[in-house]
Enzyme design. Structure first.
Site, mmCIF file in Angstrom:
data_model
loop_
_atom_site.group_PDB
_atom_site.id
_atom_site.type_symbol
_atom_site.label_atom_id
_atom_site.label_comp_id
_atom_site.label_asym_id
_atom_site.label_seq_id
_atom_site.Cartn_x
_atom_site.Cartn_y
_atom_site.Cartn_z
ATOM 1 N N HIS A 84 0.876 -1.251 0.045
ATOM 2 C CA HIS A 84 0.088 0.135 -0.124
ATOM 3 C C HIS A 84 0.972 1.366 0.016
ATOM 4 C CE1 HIS A 84 0.936 0.926 4.036
ATOM 5 N NE2 HIS A 84 0.856 -0.429 4.423
ATOM 6 N N GLU B 184 -2.619 -6.950 7.418
ATOM 7 C CA GLU B 184 -1.447 -6.769 8.050
ATOM 8 C C GLU B 184 -1.353 -7.584 9.184
ATOM 9 O OE1 GLU B 184 1.638 -5.911 8.232
ATOM 10 O OE2 GLU B 184 1.551 -3.477 8.253
#
Length: 311
Positions: free
Chosen positions: A28, A122
């Protein structure tokens, strides 16, 4: 003999015909927590947004991905062959925002599908989740990082969070799903005329563990790896061996900067250039096998001490 070899080659080509041309991993864009880690104390990890710079990074990454997708190979494809993309994305806001900006670069008909995938999230650094008015929630982070470095990134479990090994289990489950989607041809509109790029938008540690799982790297090899920067792209592309390789799109120097050892780079190069069915996978390589033994018996029964000092 020639006919037999041709039959094997034709069978090989038919087996890889429906495989995605590339599996593209992208981290990201820059998030607010990348600028100031104290953001974790007040914002749930999955809600942390991109910064304006992170949005710009994602848009630039979209342009790069489209250029890559436009680079269509010429091995046996019809003249009207196109190259499309199927996206898997972490459910975290910074990953989904990155994907939204990436897709702006693609014509709608080139995006054949998007799936939010929780197993690409994550790693849980749960130590930030217990805030106290009298205690700085970030005060112990430096000590935690020090403990993680000493213990090892893969096995160290963050307080109230996850270890790399926990993420490995999730990623392994996702890889099985990915292969099932590929085998069932769920990612294609028309496999006969389309090259497919599978794009995975995820997080630094998750991407490293995906690579570890995909290439069967050891925990020791994992510890040497360096994570991708924000919106950095790492490309696994089918080599002539029929195996995916980082070496098709990335040179040795780049892979060395990522922390790959000489043996790991050699393996990637063999994946890229070996003839069909002649590639010897990393775990079957004699140098890799010898590293597990202090001494082994040779074929003639004699004892080879210390595996020739690991060559």
């Amino acid at each position: 003999m020639f006919q037999l070899e041709m039959a094997k080659f034709i069978n090989f080509k038919s087996n890889i015909k429906h495989l995605p041309k590339r599996i593209i991993l992208i981290r990201h864009g820059q998030s607010s927590a990348n600028l100031d880690r104290n953001v974790y104390a007040n914002t749930p990890d999955h809600k942390i947004p991109l910064t304006p710079h992170g949005i710009d990074q994602a848009r630039e990454a979209g342009r790069k991905l489209l250029d890559l997708a436009n680079n269509i190979s010429d091995h046996g494809n019809p003249p009207n062959c196109s190259s499309n993309a199927y996206f898997y994305v972490s459910p975290y806001e910074r990953a989904k925002s990155t994907l939204r900006e990436i897709i702006r670069a693609f014509p709608r008909h080139r995006v054949v599908g998007v799936r939010e995938e929780c197993r690409l999230r994550e790693k849980d650094y749960g130590c930030f989740q217990h805030k106290s008015e009298s205690v700085d929630p970030m005060a112990g982070w430096d000590k935690i990082e020090e403990d993680c470095e000493k213990y090892g990134r893969f096995f160290y479990r963050f307080p109230n969070g996850e270890s790399g090994a926990d993420v490995y289990n999730s990623v392994s489950s996702f890889v099985e799903t990915l292969w099932r989607d590929i085998d069932m041809k769920r990612l294609y509109n028309d496999p006969s005329s389309v090259e497919l790029n599978v794009v995975i938008v995820s997080h630094e540690e998750t991407i490293l563990i995906f690579l570890m799982r995909w290439f069967h790297w050891s925990t020791e090899q994992f510890e040497s790896l360096k994570g991708p920067k924000n919106c950095e792209i790492r490309v696994l592309e089918l080599g002539s061996s029929g195996e995916y390789s980082l070496a098709v799109q990335h040179d040795d120097e780049t892979m060395k900067e990522w922390g790959l050892s000489d043996e790991m780079i050699e393996d990637q190069n063999q994946r890229a250039i070996a003839k069909p069915r002649e590639y010897v996978s990393n775990e079957k390589n004699p140098r890799y096998l010898n590293s597990f033994f202090d001494s082994i018996d040779t074929d003639d029964g004699s004892h080879q001490q210390d595996a020739d000092q690991n060559n």
